[in-house]
Design a protein around this motif. Structure first.
Motif, PDB file in Angstrom:
ATOM      1  N   LEU A   1      -0.516 -55.658  35.990  1.00 51.91           N
ATOM      2  CA  LEU A   1       0.386 -54.596  36.735  1.00 51.91           C
ATOM      3  C   LEU A   1       1.594 -54.986  35.969  1.00 51.91           C
ATOM      4  CD1 LEU A   1       1.765 -53.322  39.113  1.00 51.91           C
ATOM      5  CD2 LEU A   1       2.234 -55.541  40.268  1.00 51.91           C
TER       6      LEU A   1
ATOM      7  N   SER B   1       5.667 -53.648  35.774  1.00 57.40           N
ATOM      8  CA  SER B   1       6.570 -53.400  36.678  1.00 57.40           C
ATOM      9  C   SER B   1       7.897 -53.574  36.018  1.00 57.40           C
ATOM     10  CB  SER B   1       6.664 -54.184  37.952  1.00 57.40           C
ATOM     11  OG  SER B   1       6.551 -55.530  37.678  1.00 57.40           O
TER      12      SER B   1
ATOM     13  N   ALA C   1      -1.251 -51.381  40.494  1.00 57.86           N
ATOM     14  CA  ALA C   1      -0.727 -51.894  41.968  1.00 57.86           C
ATOM     15  C   ALA C   1      -1.827 -51.632  42.911  1.00 57.86           C
ATOM     16  CB  ALA C   1       0.709 -51.515  42.303  1.00 57.86           C
TER      17      ALA C   1
END
Length: 508
Positions: free
Chosen positions: A39, A41, A56
């Motif tokens: 993931l 981010s 996600a």
């Protein structure tokens, strides 16, 4: 077009090419971010999601759009959030790079173990914090494996067994507390395996155990370890390390101290020998009349030959040696016979340990029959041994086997006395399998009631008013201690038949 315009057009073309390259590079990195299973981010200073990659969906169950504008701090496990907030001032204002393992709540409500690597991004001119870039991966399996290893390590450390971890060159590089305490092992310095095992056990490990473990993965058996002052018998389990990345020659040795069990087994053997000795004494008492008869016959013959020799000396004060030779030879024969009977009786009743060895079955059977012969004569019951001449030698302790046969013959005699038609007790033998001979004692008594067939070998069980109920129980125990067996044949046509199974010296 003048030179200035041409230069401008060239700059514009260069800028467009650069922008196109940047756009292509942006799309490439965008594709990488969206394709990776981690993931990726981007967050504001307060933890708000500014961007989340497609991972996600797989890792947390959220669509990336659902995370936008939401604070990541709301999804942290409370215990892990406090740790992050304690670190954040130092991270944000100093290091700018950190890694943390924590629990993050998925959309379904459960927590996922994440390991996140974060990097702060600042304005080059002002130094102001712009955002925080994070790469997060699911490390649940790793955390679970580490927790399992820790639990196993705690079990190994707390067990009373002696656990050794062996590396190449037979060096013990690690041991649990029980082993360190018992064998005074240093906590860090490797110890040679030869310092921990007796010579014979060490040879067995080197020549048999380790090659077998390398091939099959494990081995178990009894070995002898040693301390500075004593020998320690152990039940050992040896395992090969076959995990991914493990080098050959690494073993785990689990050793359980069986000193108490060995002592208990020795004590049980002593008790068994004492009980068997008491049973032989009881049998000797039951055979007292036969013993008296055995001793009385040679003593009477000796008295007769002695009286004859004395009478001849009285009639002829100086008889020739030839005239006394015959009575003296007869006296010597009877003395030898008497000595043989006394040795037999002394061997039968004396206290001794079992000595299993090859022997002729017929010799033991004849000796048992001689002990019981007088009782059978008094009861007018025929004792009929019928053994084939070609039987192989058997493995047994001669006195213990004789005791078992005597017990069965006395029981058969007692059963025969309860049936007025009983005439014979038969003793037979036959080969009954590979390396096995079965000796049978069969009477013509009333047999064993079906309700008693399952309990007849139990201690203190008896159907005789004067019996102690120990003969058959002791006999079965004696046979099992010699590697044989004693059983009741339930298909006997007349009376009771007991079968003694014995190991033979060679294949049958």
């Amino acid at each position: 077009m003048n030179d200035a315009e041409a230069a401008l057009m060239a700059k514009v073309a260069a800028l467009e090419a650069r922008n196109a390259a940047l756009e292509e590079e942006k799309r490439h990195y965008q594709w990488l971010a969206e394709s990776t299973t981690d993931l990726i981010s981007r967050h504001a200073r307060d933890g708000t999601f500014l961007y989340a990659s497609q991972a996600a969906r797989e890792l947390l169950g959220y669509e990336p759009e659902e995370l936008m504008g939401r604070s990541a701090y709301q999804l942290f496990h409370p215990a892990d959030l406090s740790d992050l907030l304690n670190k954040s001032p130092r991270v944000y204002y100093h290091d700018g790079f950190y890694q943390q393992t924590y629990r993050f709540r998925a959309k379904a409500g459960h927590y996922v173990w994440f390991e996140t690597t974060s990097r702060t991004r600042r304005d080059a001119d002002t130094g102001e914090l712009l955002d925080i870039l994070c790469v997060s991966r699911d490390v649940g399996r790793r955390i679970e494996a580490e927790a399992t290893r820790e639990r196993l390590a705690q079990v190994v450390e707390s067990t009373t067994d002696y656990v050794l971890f062996l590396g190449p060159n037979q060096q013990v590089f690690s041991a649990n507390e029980a082993a360190r305490r018992c064998f005074a092992l240093p906590s860090a310095t490797p110890t040679a395996l030869s310092a921990l095992y007796q010579t014979e056990s060490l040879q067995l490990l080197e020549e048999v155990v380790f090659p077998a473990v390398e091939r099959y993965g494990s081995w178990s058996g009894e070995l002898e370890m040693r301390t500075d002052s004593t020998s320690v018998p152990v039940l050992s389990v040896v395992l090969a390390h076959r995990s991914r990345g493990a080098e050959p020659g690494h073993f785990a040795l689990l050793n359980r101290d069986i000193s108490a069990r060995k002592a208990a087994e020795a004590q049980a053997r002593r008790h068994q020998e004492q009980i068997a000795h008491a049973n032989r004494l009881a049998a000797a008492g039951e055979l007292a009349s036969n013993i008296a008869h055995e001793l009385n016959q040679p003593l009477g013959a000796i008295a007769n030959y002695t009286s004859g020799a004395l009478l001849k000396c009285q009639q002829q004060p100086a008889p020739s040696a030839s005239e006394l030779q015959l009575p003296l030879e007869r006296i010597d024969e009877q003395v030898q016979r008497l000595a043989q009977r006394l040795r037999h009786l002394r061997s039968f009743v004396r206290k001794r340990s079992h000595q299993v060895r090859p022997l002729a079955l017929a010799e033991v059977v004849n000796a048992a029959c001689q002990l019981c012969e007088w009782q059978y004569q008094q009861a007018s019951i025929s004792l009929s041994p019928q053994l084939p001449a070609n039987l192989p030698r058997i493995y047994a302790d001669p006195i213990a086997l004789e005791q078992v046969i005597v017990n069965l013959l006395l029981n058969a005699l007692a059963a025969s006395r309860r049936n007025c038609d009983a005439k014979t007790v038969r003793i037979s033998a036959q080969r009954s399998g590979q390396r096995q001979v079965t000796l049978s004692v069969e009477d013509e008594g009333p047999g064993v009631d079906e309700t008693h067939q399952q309990t007849i070998f139990d201690a203190f069980f008896t159907t005789r008013d004067e019996g102690l109920g120990m003969g058959l129980a002791i006999s079965r125990t004696l046979m099992e201690s010699m590697g044989g067996a004693l059983s009741l044949r339930t298909t006997s046509a007349n009376g009771a038949c007991f079968d003694i199974s014995l190991r033979t010296e060679t294949d049958t």
